[in-house]
Design an enzyme around this catalytic site. Structure first.
Site, PDB file in Angstrom:
ATOM      1  N   HIS A  33       0.821  -1.203   0.000  1.00  0.00           N
ATOM      2  CA  HIS A  33       0.000   0.000   0.000  1.00  0.00           C
ATOM      3  C   HIS A  33       0.862   1.263   0.000  1.00  0.00           C
ATOM      4  O   HIS A  33       1.789   1.406   0.801  1.00  0.00           O
ATOM      5  CB  HIS A  33      -0.924   0.006   1.218  1.00  0.00           C
ATOM      6  CG  HIS A  33      -1.799  -1.212   1.300  1.00  0.00           C
ATOM      7  ND1 HIS A  33      -2.811  -1.458   0.400  1.00  0.00           N
ATOM      8  CD2 HIS A  33      -1.799  -2.262   2.172  1.00  0.00           C
ATOM      9  CE1 HIS A  33      -3.412  -2.599   0.709  1.00  0.00           C
ATOM     10  NE2 HIS A  33      -2.815  -3.104   1.778  1.00  0.00           N
ATOM     11  N   LYS A 188       7.040 -26.606  12.489  1.00  0.00           N
ATOM     12  CA  LYS A 188       7.051 -26.034  13.844  1.00  0.00           C
ATOM     13  C   LYS A 188       5.926 -25.034  14.033  1.00  0.00           C
ATOM     14  O   LYS A 188       5.477 -24.823  15.171  1.00  0.00           O
ATOM     15  CB  LYS A 188       8.409 -25.419  14.160  1.00  0.00           C
ATOM     16  CG  LYS A 188       8.788 -24.169  13.360  1.00  0.00           C
ATOM     17  CD  LYS A 188       8.242 -22.866  13.949  1.00  0.00           C
ATOM     18  CE  LYS A 188       8.479 -21.715  12.985  1.00  0.00           C
ATOM     19  NZ  LYS A 188       7.845 -20.457  13.437  1.00  0.00           N
ATOM     20  N   ASP A 241      14.327 -23.592  15.774  1.00  0.00           N
ATOM     21  CA  ASP A 241      13.084 -22.851  15.582  1.00  0.00           C
ATOM     22  C   ASP A 241      11.943 -23.469  16.376  1.00  0.00           C
ATOM     23  O   ASP A 241      11.078 -22.767  16.913  1.00  0.00           O
ATOM     24  CB  ASP A 241      12.750 -22.827  14.090  1.00  0.00           C
ATOM     25  CG  ASP A 241      11.887 -21.640  13.698  1.00  0.00           C
ATOM     26  OD1 ASP A 241      11.586 -20.798  14.566  1.00  0.00           O
ATOM     27  OD2 ASP A 241      11.527 -21.542  12.511  1.00  0.00           O
TER      28      ASP A 241
END
Length: 333
Positions: A33, A188, A241
């Site tokens: 935008h 994950k 992670d």
């Protein structure tokens, strides 16, 4: 100076733009935008996502996709489910040598494809890489120490990317296991929702430890079928992670699971969020892959049933706990 554009001005895209600029790259930050790009340029801060962290000097924001594509390196940081649309928009503007680095974690819901497969399908002539790891955006943007996996098939390409984004406090570790670098980050997301459910339902730390451990077994099982190396899955983009996002409310997936565990309604949770919670969309794709390859991923399946199958949280937990006792090497949970 390397010309680098970050495609996507959410928290993670903004953090990577700050990091790349500190590393010496000439950085453009693309947002969809024009009003947002104007604010970024005038306020010098991404007030929607990282309101307390100023942009590094020299970062320029734009909503012009043609201008954004004129770079040596593009970091693709739009949500995983929008990766295909974003690449189609970029493709007419790309030079053949422009490097594409996918920084979003997920599996395309409709097709079950990995992000690297989508890049290869839409922009096959462009070099591409995967960046993934235990990285919360706000910490990276603040310059706190972190590490990540950077996966590409050519050492020279990897080394050039490290120069473009690497810092003493942001340490990319190279691998050529492009598949493995994606599996952990995608799965994950779903497992973090499961751990959030445990936290929200006050089921205890023992239960969370069990979910993390058995969830890692599900990651390894799927990774083996897709051709990933176990050492990659046990590294930063997999185990690292998983630990990060299964233990912190900072994780969007964990916090969504916690809200569901406390009895909140999924649609209402999503309506209140400005950022995409990838695990909600990846869960069904993972379960279809598990079915395709004939492997058990009961934790991911339970989360999918809660998110997309209308199963109550309590019923899904009861079903998991009712599974037969088995040898640990074989057990799904």
């Amino acid at each position: 100076m390397t010309k680098l554009t970050v495609i996507g001005a959410g928290a993670w895209g903004t953090a990577l733009a700050i990091t790349a600029r500190k590393a010496g790259s000439d950085v453009v930050l693309w947002t969809r935008h024009s009003a947002h790009s104007d604010l970024l340029n005038t306020e010098n801060v991404n007030s929607s996502y990282l309101p307390d962290i100023p942009l590094a000097a020299g970062i320029t924001a734009t909503s012009d996709i043609r201008h954004a594509a004129q770079a040596d390196i593009l970091l693709l940081v739009t949500p995983a489910q929008h990766a295909r649309e974003t690449l189609y928009r970029l493709k007419p503007e790309l030079e053949a040598e422009t490097i594409l680095v996918m920084c979003s974690k997920g599996i395309e819901q409709e097709s079950g494809r990995l992000m690297s497969e989508i890049m290869e399908e839409i922009a096959p002539s462009n070099p591409h890489a995967i960046l993934s790891g235990p990285n919360f955006a706000a910490e990276i943007a603040r310059g706190l120490p972190a590490a990540a996996t950077l996966a590409c098939r050519h050492q020279e390409l990897g080394e050039s990317l490290v120069k473009a984004i690497g810092l003493p406090t942001f340490r990319p570790y190279l691998t050529d296991d492009v598949i493995g670098a994606q599996i952990g980050g995608a799965v994950k997301n779903v497992l973090a929702i499961a751990c959030g459910l445990v936290a929200g339902g006050r089921l205890g730390e023992n239960a969370r430890a069990a979910l993390i451990t058995r969830g890692m077994a599900e990651i390894l099982r799927l990774g083996e079928k897709l051709g990933a190396r176990a050492e990659t899955l046990m590294g930063l983009s997999g185990f690292g992670d998983l630990i990060l996002c299964c233990t912190s409310q900072t994780s969007r997936n964990f916090s969504l699971g916690a809200a569901l565990g406390q009895g909140d309604i999924l649609e209402e949770i999503l309506q209140e969020r400005t950022a995409v919670t990838e695990g909600v969309y990846t869960a069904s794709a993972i379960c279809r892959l598990a079915e395709k390859f004939g492997i058990e991923m009961p934790i991911c399946a339970a989360v999918d049933e809660i998110l997309n199958g209308g199963t109550a949280v309590s019923s899904a937990i009861e079903d998991l706990l009712a599974r037969p006792f088995r040898d640990e090497k074989l057990a799904g949970f």
